[in-house]
Design a protein around this motif. Structure first.
Motif, mmCIF file in Angstrom:
data_model
loop_
_atom_site.group_PDB
_atom_site.id
_atom_site.type_symbol
_atom_site.label_atom_id
_atom_site.label_comp_id
_atom_site.label_asym_id
_atom_site.label_seq_id
_atom_site.Cartn_x
_atom_site.Cartn_y
_atom_site.Cartn_z
ATOM 1 N N HIS A 1 0.836 -1.204 0.000
ATOM 2 C CA HIS A 1 0.000 0.000 0.000
ATOM 3 C C HIS A 1 0.865 1.247 0.000
ATOM 4 O O HIS A 1 1.913 1.305 0.657
ATOM 5 N N ASN B 1 0.302 5.844 -0.491
ATOM 6 C CA ASN B 1 -0.631 6.951 -0.695
ATOM 7 C C ASN B 1 -0.173 7.835 -1.850
ATOM 8 O O ASN B 1 -0.864 7.979 -2.841
ATOM 9 N N GLN C 1 -2.922 2.005 -4.299
ATOM 10 C CA GLN C 1 -2.995 3.360 -3.753
ATOM 11 C C GLN C 1 -4.260 3.541 -2.926
ATOM 12 O O GLN C 1 -5.342 3.067 -3.290
ATOM 13 N N ALA C 2 -4.121 4.230 -1.807
ATOM 14 C CA ALA C 2 -5.282 4.616 -1.009
ATOM 15 C C ALA C 2 -4.873 5.680 -0.005
ATOM 16 O O ALA C 2 -3.762 5.653 0.526
ATOM 17 N N ASP C 3 -5.778 6.614 0.239
ATOM 18 C CA ASP C 3 -5.610 7.612 1.294
ATOM 19 C C ASP C 3 -6.283 7.052 2.540
ATOM 20 O O ASP C 3 -7.512 6.993 2.616
ATOM 21 N N SER D 1 -9.316 8.210 4.657
ATOM 22 C CA SER D 1 -10.649 8.077 4.047
ATOM 23 C C SER D 1 -11.178 6.659 4.240
ATOM 24 O O SER D 1 -10.509 5.686 3.880
ATOM 25 N N ASP E 1 -13.745 5.414 2.641
ATOM 26 C CA ASP E 1 -14.062 4.889 1.310
ATOM 27 C C ASP E 1 -12.807 4.348 0.633
ATOM 28 O O ASP E 1 -12.838 3.281 0.004
ATOM 29 N N ASP E 2 -11.694 5.084 0.745
ATOM 30 C CA ASP E 2 -10.438 4.600 0.163
ATOM 31 C C ASP E 2 -9.978 3.311 0.843
ATOM 32 O O ASP E 2 -9.420 2.420 0.191
ATOM 33 N N THR E 3 -10.206 3.218 2.142
ATOM 34 C CA THR E 3 -9.809 2.011 2.878
ATOM 35 C C THR E 3 -10.591 0.801 2.387
ATOM 36 O O THR E 3 -10.021 -0.280 2.168
ATOM 37 N N ARG F 1 -11.962 0.513 -0.554
ATOM 38 C CA ARG F 1 -11.496 0.239 -1.919
ATOM 39 C C ARG F 1 -10.162 -0.493 -1.901
ATOM 40 O O ARG F 1 -9.939 -1.417 -2.706
ATOM 41 N N LEU F 2 -9.269 -0.106 -1.009
ATOM 42 C CA LEU F 2 -7.976 -0.787 -0.890
ATOM 43 C C LEU F 2 -8.179 -2.273 -0.634
ATOM 44 O O LEU F 2 -7.577 -3.127 -1.309
#
Length: 253
Positions: free
Chosen positions: A41, A43, A67-69, A72, A74-76, A78-79
């Protein structure tokens, strides 16, 4: 008699957050040396993530970057989905990503807004909780899991960064203890590693020379020394419900 230590990780996938930082990078290589497949992972640092994947590929393990922020939710989510869709379900999770918001040496509570406090907590603790929650069902199905949180000695003693950082890291300790107790009989171990003043990280609150003078052994720690602790926690099924300080003797635990 077979060894009680897990030494061949070729059937396992580790998701390492913050893998482009010093500790995450060293841990990815250490687990890769045990033939563990790695979900890297990152960012913002795509180039370093690509370099790490290339190194892991040369070691003969499957690896991809994602990639993930992690401030967030939602990003987590998605990751986790991207990792599962591409590499499968992680059986090892190293919740390593964290931030200080560029603030350090805070002297007064008024210096940290509640918004900054909450964002730090969300990235350093809450999304680690969410990733653990998302990974848990597959670990329960396999009756095997290794969950490790990267805390800090600030979680024990407050540290020098600020209240936003110290409280987010101490929150991980309570999470370790609850999770470890809940899943101890189900093949899942849960631990934390609490480093202090490690080189090649973005969180050093001062120069190497000044900080080294604060450490009883007289030097800063190396990312590889934290990685070795994580490897020990992965290999050893009898270690759970622990938060281990790796700090050159700075904190008396």
């Amino acid at each position: 008699m077979s060894s009680v230590l897990l030494t061949d990780l070729s059937d396992h996938l580790a998701l390492i957050t913050g893998a482009t930082g010093g500790i995450g990078h060293a841990t990815a290589l250490a687990l890769g040396a045990m033939k563990c497949n790695i979900a890297v992972h990152y960012n913002a640092n795509l180039e370093k993530a690509q370099e790490l994947v290339s190194k892991l590929d040369s070691m003969g393990v499957r690896s991809e970057h994602f990639q993930a922020d992690l401030s967030s939710y939602d990003d987590t989510r998605r990751l986790h989905k991207d990792v599962v869709d591409s590499l499968g379900q992680p059986s090892i999770l190293f919740n390593n990503a964290g931030l200080t918001l560029g603030k350090s040496g805070v002297k007064d509570i008024s210096e940290i807004s509640v918004e900054d406090f909450e964002k730090t907590w969300r990235c350093n603790c809450a999304t680690s909780y969410l990733l653990t929650q998302l990974c848990m069902p597959a670990m329960l199905e396999k009756e095997f899991g290794r969950i490790i949180f990267c805390s800090s000695v600030a979680g024990f003693a407050g540290g020098v960064v600020g209240p936003h950082y110290a409280s987010s890291k101490s929150a991980l300790h309570g999470l370790v203890h609850w999770l470890a107790s809940a899943y101890a009989k189900k093949g899942i171990t849960v631990n934390g590693v609490a480093p202090a003043l490690i080189t090649e990280t973005s969180m050093l609150p001062g120069t190497n020379e000044t900080l080294s003078s604060k450490i009883p052994i007289g030097r800063l720690g190396k990312p590889e020394e934290i990685a070795e602790t994580v490897v020990w926690m992965v290999k050893t099924a009898y270690v759970t419900n622990k938060v281990i300080a790796v700090d050159g003797g700075l904190f008396v635990q």
